[in-house]
Design an enzyme around this catalytic site. Structure first.
Site, mmCIF file in Angstrom:
data_model
loop_
_atom_site.group_PDB
_atom_site.id
_atom_site.type_symbol
_atom_site.label_atom_id
_atom_site.label_comp_id
_atom_site.label_asym_id
_atom_site.label_seq_id
_atom_site.Cartn_x
_atom_site.Cartn_y
_atom_site.Cartn_z
ATOM 1 N N LYS A 156 0.836 -1.202 0.000
ATOM 2 C CA LYS A 156 0.000 0.000 0.000
ATOM 3 C C LYS A 156 0.875 1.258 0.000
ATOM 4 C CE LYS A 156 -0.401 0.343 5.016
ATOM 5 N NZ LYS A 156 -0.712 -0.675 6.019
ATOM 6 N N ARG A 206 -10.646 0.671 14.428
ATOM 7 C CA ARG A 206 -10.518 1.561 13.276
ATOM 8 C C ARG A 206 -11.659 1.183 12.336
ATOM 9 N NH1 ARG A 206 -4.506 1.696 10.768
ATOM 10 N NH2 ARG A 206 -5.284 -0.237 9.894
ATOM 11 N N TYR A 254 18.433 30.258 9.444
ATOM 12 C CA TYR A 254 17.374 31.061 10.046
ATOM 13 C C TYR A 254 17.354 30.914 11.563
ATOM 14 C CZ TYR A 254 15.207 31.333 5.393
ATOM 15 O OH TYR A 254 14.939 31.564 4.078
ATOM 16 N N MET A 310 13.907 25.343 3.299
ATOM 17 C CA MET A 310 12.975 24.746 2.343
ATOM 18 C C MET A 310 13.691 23.823 1.353
ATOM 19 S SD MET A 310 10.154 26.638 -0.066
ATOM 20 C CE MET A 310 9.404 27.541 1.276
HETATM 21 C C1 LIG Z 1 -0.121 -1.743 6.615
HETATM 22 C C2 LIG Z 1 -0.823 -2.971 6.975
HETATM 23 C C3 LIG Z 1 -0.114 -4.157 7.199
HETATM 24 C C4 LIG Z 1 1.388 -4.242 7.247
HETATM 25 O O1 LIG Z 1 1.860 -3.824 8.509
HETATM 26 P P1 LIG Z 1 3.426 -3.810 8.828
HETATM 27 O O2 LIG Z 1 3.519 -3.378 10.241
HETATM 28 O O3 LIG Z 1 4.026 -2.797 7.898
HETATM 29 O O4 LIG Z 1 3.930 -5.171 8.559
HETATM 30 C C5 LIG Z 1 -0.860 -5.308 7.405
HETATM 31 N N1 LIG Z 1 -2.208 -5.280 7.424
HETATM 32 C C6 LIG Z 1 -2.907 -4.143 7.244
HETATM 33 C C7 LIG Z 1 -4.387 -4.188 7.285
HETATM 34 C C8 LIG Z 1 -2.247 -2.962 7.018
HETATM 35 O O5 LIG Z 1 -2.937 -1.826 6.848
#
Ligand SMILES: *Cc1c(COP(=O)(O)O)cnc(C)c1O
Length: 372
Positions: A36, A134, A266, A314
């Site tokens: 993802k 969630r 800065y 920046m």
């Molecule tokens: C991101 C995610 C994972 C992977 O988690 P890691 O800690 O990166 O291994 C697994 N399951 C779901 C539903 C996720 O959103």
């Protein structure tokens, strides 16, 4: 002289990703890579292709859009959309391209059922909340959910999933165990109706440290990208050998002396206590290199760790190269990786005050190249 690249650039080493995947697969033969958010900043398609060539037969992405990219990019096999189908377009895409959406509401069931052609079976993943609070059906929702599914025979649950909240913390293994028990009960309920449905609970930390929670399919993310979620715990050894796959560099624009008593950048937050040599590196918060690293971050130059002096700007950041001989404009500063005293994503995350996941996602948004 000219400097070839005038800003931060990201190199992803696909070989490292493949070796991490193979290492995880030895512990969990049914590991489904989580790619993802553009493969945690490493590049969705290049990572998917590399892991597919290494034997991955299923992937979990986030949005349906990401899954469509994978499917249209030629990735066969199972593709799971962890965020589910959120509108009619998403549902349409899932049905048309055999993308398996995570489903966490009755509305989503309706949406998907309404898109199925007569006689068509639509594979879905049921998402359960066992402690993250969630998204997901709860254990109490299960009877009504099963009734709803029985009334919509075009929908076929092929996966039941839940997500762990503290699997990276051995001191809170109790909560992880409770989540595992709740999930096992839920999975039994789903399987009573769909015996072929697979269970999936383990993220990277649970894949590494909780073989009893592997169920049928594991979902490693961060470990694939070479960060050990158990780092700093007594279970850290389970993640030995994982290799970071992202190198990030930016060119040095100029090297100059900073005389004693002179401040830099800065806000004048740093004043040289003695004569120093500074290098001005062509990166800053516009490249997602956090301003929070001001006065506390570090890079490596010629393989040596060099501290950031004063505020990150920046598009420029100053580092102290007083102890590194021969640094010149055009040399590369490594923000992540490289030779010598390389910063790992975890090292940089500690300096940044965050976790490796965020460092990788943010820096990975910059121009990127892939190599073996
Ligand atoms: C991101 C995610 C994972 C992977 O988690 P890691 O800690 O990166 O291994 C697994 N399951 C779901 C539903 C996720 O959103």
């Amino acid at each position: 002289m000219t400097i070839a690249y005038n800003k931060l650039s990201v190199r992803v080493r696909l070989g490292a990703l493949r070796r991490n995947f193979q290492r995880l697969r030895r512990m969990a033969p049914a590991a489904m890579p989580v790619i993802k958010s553009d493969a945690y900043g490493h590049g969705l398609m290049p990572v998917a292709r590399a892991l597919e060539a290494a034997g991955a037969d299923a992937f979990a992405a986030g949005t349906v859009d990401e899954c469509v990219q994978l499917r249209d990019g030629g990735i066969p096999g199972r593709i799971v959309a962890l965020l589910g189908a959120t509108d009619a377009d998403d549902a349409e895409c899932c049905v048309a391209r055999s993308i398996v959406p995570a489903v966490y509401s009755a509305d989503q069931l309706e949406l998907l059922a309404s898109r199925a052609a007569p006689g068509q079976q639509v594979d879905i993943a049921l998402k359960f909340d066992t402690g993250m609070a969630r998204l997901g059906f709860t254990e109490a929702d299960l009877p009504a959910l099963l009734d709803r599914l029985h009334a919509r025979p075009m929908l076929r649950p092929v996966l039941a999933m839940s997500h762990l909240a503290v699997s990276d913390d051995p001191e809170r293994a109790d909560f992880t165990r409770q989540q595992g028990e709740a999930f096992a009960r839920i999975l039994a309920g789903v399987r009573a109706a769909w015996p072929a449905a697979q269970g999936s609970l383990a993220n990277s930390a649970a894949l590494l440290a909780h073989p009893e929670l592997h169920f049928d399919v594991q979902r490693p993310g961060i470990a694939l990208y070479g960060s050990n979620p158990l780092r700093g715990t007594p279970q850290a050894h389970h993640g030995d050998g994982l290799e970071p796959a992202m190198d990030v560099t930016a060119p040095i624009l100029q090297v100059h002396p900073l005389p004693a008593g002179r401040s830099i950048s800065y806000g004048r937050t740093f004043t040289a206590p003695r004569g120093m040599t500074v290098a001005i590196v062509a990166t800053g918060y516009a490249d997602a290199y956090s301003r929070g690293l001001s006065g506390r971050g570090a890079m490596t130059v010629h393989g040596r760790r060099v501290p950031i002096l004063g505020r990150v700007c920046m598009q420029m950041t100053a580092v102290d190269v007083s102890d590194v001989p021969g640094v010149a404009a055009g040399d590369a500063a490594h923000l992540l990786g490289g030779p010598g005293e390389a910063l790992t994503p975890d090292d940089l995350a500690d300096l940044w005050g965050t976790i490796s996941y965020e460092v990788l996602c943010l820096l990975g948004m910059n121009p990127r190249t892939h190599e073996e």
